[in-house]
Enzyme design. Structure first.
Site, PDB file in Angstrom:
ATOM      1  N   THR A  17       0.804  -1.231   0.000  1.00 31.47           N
ATOM      2  CA  THR A  17       0.000   0.000   0.000  1.00 31.47           C
ATOM      3  C   THR A  17       0.838   1.283   0.000  1.00 31.47           C
ATOM      4  OG1 THR A  17      -0.176  -0.161   2.402  1.00 31.47           O
ATOM      5  CG2 THR A  17      -1.982  -1.089   1.114  1.00 31.47           C
ATOM      6  N   GLY A  18       2.162   1.158   0.097  1.00 32.67           N
ATOM      7  CA  GLY A  18       3.023   2.346   0.038  1.00 32.67           C
ATOM      8  C   GLY A  18       3.100   2.885  -1.387  1.00 32.67           C
ATOM      9  N   GLU A  20       5.744   3.301  -3.548  1.00 33.16           N
ATOM     10  CA  GLU A  20       6.510   2.452  -4.452  1.00 33.16           C
ATOM     11  C   GLU A  20       5.755   1.174  -4.778  1.00 33.16           C
ATOM     12  OE1 GLU A  20      10.428   2.397  -5.180  1.00 33.16           O
ATOM     13  OE2 GLU A  20       9.557   4.375  -5.524  1.00 33.16           O
ATOM     14  N   ILE A  96      13.649  -5.510  -3.817  1.00 33.83           N
ATOM     15  CA  ILE A  96      13.983  -4.321  -4.608  1.00 33.83           C
ATOM     16  C   ILE A  96      14.696  -3.278  -3.740  1.00 33.83           C
ATOM     17  CG2 ILE A  96      12.987  -2.439  -6.008  1.00 33.83           C
ATOM     18  CD1 ILE A  96      12.596  -5.248  -7.221  1.00 33.83           C
ATOM     19  N   THR A  97      14.353  -3.223  -2.469  1.00 32.96           N
ATOM     20  CA  THR A  97      14.840  -2.201  -1.534  1.00 32.96           C
ATOM     21  C   THR A  97      16.341  -1.943  -1.636  1.00 32.96           C
ATOM     22  OG1 THR A  97      13.139  -2.982  -0.025  1.00 32.96           O
ATOM     23  CG2 THR A  97      14.824  -1.520   0.905  1.00 32.96           C
ATOM     24  N   GLU A  98      16.679  -0.650  -1.686  1.00 29.65           N
ATOM     25  CA  GLU A  98      18.070  -0.228  -1.726  1.00 29.65           C
ATOM     26  C   GLU A  98      18.462   0.335  -0.366  1.00 29.65           C
ATOM     27  OE1 GLU A  98      18.789   2.779  -4.673  1.00 29.65           O
ATOM     28  OE2 GLU A  98      20.885   3.044  -4.082  1.00 29.65           O
ATOM     29  N   TYR A 159      18.663  -2.890 -18.988  1.00 29.08           N
ATOM     30  CA  TYR A 159      17.685  -2.432 -19.976  1.00 29.08           C
ATOM     31  C   TYR A 159      18.400  -2.144 -21.295  1.00 29.08           C
ATOM     32  CZ  TYR A 159      15.440  -1.280 -15.459  1.00 29.08           C
ATOM     33  OH  TYR A 159      14.975  -1.297 -14.179  1.00 29.08           O
ATOM     34  N   GLU A 209      30.253  -5.860 -12.978  1.00 25.98           N
ATOM     35  CA  GLU A 209      30.921  -4.577 -12.755  1.00 25.98           C
ATOM     36  C   GLU A 209      32.068  -4.787 -11.782  1.00 25.98           C
ATOM     37  OE1 GLU A 209      27.366  -2.500 -11.509  1.00 25.98           O
ATOM     38  OE2 GLU A 209      27.827  -2.756  -9.414  1.00 25.98           O
ATOM     39  N   HIS A 247      26.958   1.888  -6.577  1.00 27.60           N
ATOM     40  CA  HIS A 247      26.600   0.658  -5.859  1.00 27.60           C
ATOM     41  C   HIS A 247      27.546   0.424  -4.684  1.00 27.60           C
ATOM     42  CE1 HIS A 247      24.584  -1.109  -9.682  1.00 27.60           C
ATOM     43  NE2 HIS A 247      23.739  -0.401  -8.961  1.00 27.60           N
TER      44      HIS A 247
END
Lengths: 289, 408
Positions: A17-18, A20, A96-98, A159, A209, A247
């Site tokens: 419900t947030g 994001e 997904i959280t960073e 992408y 990377e 990162h």
């Protein structure tokens, strides 16, 4: 076929419900992903995006038949959310959280040892099996169903590679963003192994990377067990040592930790390494011809 | 987040780790008072003046314009004052600071710990950090203290020991004993080392640190074990649990442009090249730097604008990149996923017009959602901006622009 997720994936959104969670759940549903509902503790019993909200992941599994979860909760609560999913028996957990503290991820990693869950991420764009399920924040329209597997540490660079592939007529079996943090649930090697065992995947694009030893580990595995062509790229050939490049994990350590060193190892293990990120798609096209 | 030695020692002390004690000073007079306090409280006639900068190699580094080192011994409070006078306001150049060096605005006046006694003092090395391969914290230690650890690793790797810590049980007593035995200690010094290691790991764990490096760990002539230096790096992602650590940040130690960029949520790292770039996403940003190099240029920066590339962030990015006089061209590379390219394009045009007098060529490559429309916005803007959709075209344009500026 594909790896990890497909049209049978029944997805529960943690942090449903947030802002994001709402935005990306909407996008996922529009793509055709089977989102069964979400979890927001304390809001159980309500309805959001025409789907039920549960108090716990366990309820989402028992009542909604969830078998995949995607996590949008803030960093302070993300480790807890991952462990809740694992405890409820979720098979694939996409975080997904960073910005999750490293200490929390050390604990999560240990906790998952005794569970049958696969974690993807954190700090990643998610996973997509084109035409079947998009469980992440990637733009769905650039993907196309096909037989190239994509594994990458980065979001927008994934992408970029996918867009090149699609424009050359090469679709993807599954594309997976594993994340750029020091501790992640699924490594490059593990993703490569899954693709090698997937009958519908004909070739693999591996994007890494600077920082860490995951690409070298994957390269050595490919040399020994690989059965399909792999095209590789390492971002950060021009990154100076000792500086973190965005990162948390992207930092050149010792002299064996440079992009050049990784590329040399990959090359020696039979991977088709490209120096320019603009050549990823074309090289895969040439290799598969 | 890196912090100063004196701050790191305060944290260690609060966890019961024995350290070389001292007081911080910002003026020569304060340094003299600090030396007097060191005499009175720690019974140390001599003291050590240590420049407080975020870089190693201070002992061998020199203050610009003099032969003075970044760590010096004073035999009296007046001597401390003299040394501090030279160090404070000076620029210290060490192997880790680069040629520009770092401004010294604080010194630590610490007790002399190499006093004579019953046994020879001995230096060790110890660090605590995350081992990415095993996903566990590891304590790395060696008897070869006070030296450059990378050299030890290269020339005598057999002397470097590692002890991995289980995430849920933490450091066990047998592990602390093993470390003390491997360092060849016995008697009082052995017991002190066990205590030291135990307290050190607890401090690392409870402060959510990313790295501890104690070089040297000293066994004094009376068998105490103390941290003579302390390099501590805190996990920035965990600062929400340690609000009190926020004030330990020293902005003067950071590149001012990088600090400015941070205010706009831009992740910027200054480099030495001639082509600036602005990109969304860290991986694509690094890849764009690589493209610049392959096109015959050198990247002037790393700049990740993150998920929201709007007029405001693009303008801030422009200003930051152009504040670097070496920049001869700028490449903007945005892959619009959730972000719509035409919005970014309008942002670029708006920012460009607002800044006005832009003399350097700008190449904008927008791909993804509404890319065609975005290209039209750029092309019809009448501005001296070249646009591309495919990455290869962008690389070609960078090459062309660099050739033109070389001829001009």
């Amino acid at each position: 076929m594909s790896i990890l997720v497909n049209k049978n994936s029944r997805v529960v959104v943690q942090g449903f419900t947030g802002n994001e969670g709402t935005f990306h759940a909407t996008q996922m549903i529009e793509y055709g992903t089977h989102v069964i509902g979400g979890v927001t503790p304390g809001k159980g019993g309500s309805v959001h995006l025409d789907r039920p909200v549960f108090n716990t992941v366990e309820e989402a599994v028992k009542q909604g038949g969830a078998n995949v979860s995607i996590i949008f909760v803030p960093p302070a609560f993300a480790a807890d959310a991952i462990m809740e999913s694992a405890d409820a028996g979720i098979g694939v957990i996409v975080a997904i959280t960073e910005g999750i503290p490293t200490k929390d991820m050390v604990m999560v990693r240990e906790y998952l040892q005794s569970k049958n869950s696969r974690l993807i991420g954190p700090n990643c764009p998610g996973i997509i099996t084109p035409g079947e399920a998009k469980i992440g924040i990637m733009p769905g329209f650039i993907f196309k169903k096909g037989n190239v597997g994509v594994v990458s540490k980065s979001g927008t660079l994934t992408y970029e590679a996918v867009d090149q592939l699609t424009k050359l007529g090469l679709g993807q079996s599954t594309a997976i963003g594993i994340g750029g943090d020091p501790i992640i649930g699924t490594t490059t090697r593990e993703a490569i192994e899954l693709f090698m065992n997937d009958p519908e995947t004909a070739g693999i694009v591996m994007i890494g990377e600077i920082g860490g030893g995951m690409e070298a580990e994957a390269a050595h595995w490919i040399k020994e067990f690989g059965t399909k062509p792999v095209v590789g790229f390492i971002a950060g050939q021009t990154a100076p040592p000792g500086r973190r490049m965005g990162h948390a994990g992207a930092i050149v350590g010792g002299k064996d930790d440079t992009a050049a060193a990784k590329m040399a190892i990959m090359e020696s293990c039979g991977i088709h390494v490209v120096a320019s990120p603009a050549e990823i798609g074309q090289r895969m096209f040439d290799v598969l011809k | 987040m890196n912090i100063h030695e004196y701050q790191a020692k305060e944290i260690l002390k609060s966890y019961g780790v024995a350290v070389q004690n001292g007081f911080v000073a910002e003026t020569p007079e304060e340094a003299k008072e600090a030396a007097e306090k060191v005499r009175a409280e720690y019974n140390s006639d001599w003291c050590v003046i240590k420049a407080q900068i975020h870089a190693g190699g201070r002992g061998k580094g020199k203050i610009v314009g003099s032969e003075q080192r970044g760590v010096q011994v004073a035999k009296s409070p007046e001597g401390a004052q003299d040394i501090a006078k030279n160090m404070l306001g000076g620029t210290l150049v060490t192997i880790q600071t680069g040629e520009a060096g770092k401004l010294v605005s604080k010194v630590l006046v610490a007790q002399d710990v190499f006093y004579p006694g019953a046994s020879e003092p001995k230096e060790y090395y110890m660090s605590v950090l995350l081992d990415r391969a095993t996903k566990r914290n590891v304590i790395i230690y060696t008897t070869e203290g006070g030296m450059d650890i990378e050299e030890v690793a290269e020339h005598s790797p057999e002397k470097i020991h590692k002890e991995w810590i289980h995430p849920t049980t933490g450091l066990q007593p047998f592990q602390a004993r093993k470390i003390a035995f491997n360092l060849g200690l016995e008697g009082t010094a052995f017991k002190e080392m066990v205590k030291f290691v135990t307290a050190l790991y607890r401090a690392y764990d409870e402060t959510d640190s990313a790295m501890f490096e104690i070089n040297p760990v000293l066994k004094t002539s009376d068998d105490k074990i103390i941290a003579v230096d302390a390099k501590v790096s805190l996990d920035e992602n965990a600062l929400f649990r340690h609000k009190d650590f926020l004030e330990l940040r020293d902005l003067a130690e950071e590149d001012p442009t990088e600090v400015e960029a941070g205010k706009f949520n831009l992740n910027y790292v200054k480099l030495d090249g001639n082509v600036g770039c602005m990109v969304n996403g860290a991986g694509l940003a690094m890849a764009t730097m690589d493209i610049i190099k392959l096109s015959g240029g050198e990247p002037a920066n790393f700049l990740d604008v993150g998920g929201t590339a709007n007029a405001e962030t693009v303008e801030a990015g422009f200003r930051i990149i152009m504040s670097d006089p070496n920049v001869k061209a700028i490449l903007i590379n945005i892959f619009g996923g959730i972000v719509r390219c035409d919005r970014v394009a309008n942002g670029v045009v708006e920012a460009y017009k607002k800044i006005g007098d832009i003399q350097i060529p700008i190449i904008v490559r927008l791909q993804g959602t509404n890319a065609e429309e975005a290209k039209r916005v750029i092309d019809e803007s009448g501005l001296k901006v070249q646009s591309a959709i495919v990455l290869k075209e962008a690389a070609f344009l960078v090459e062309k622009v660099l050739k033109e500026s070389a001829q001009a």
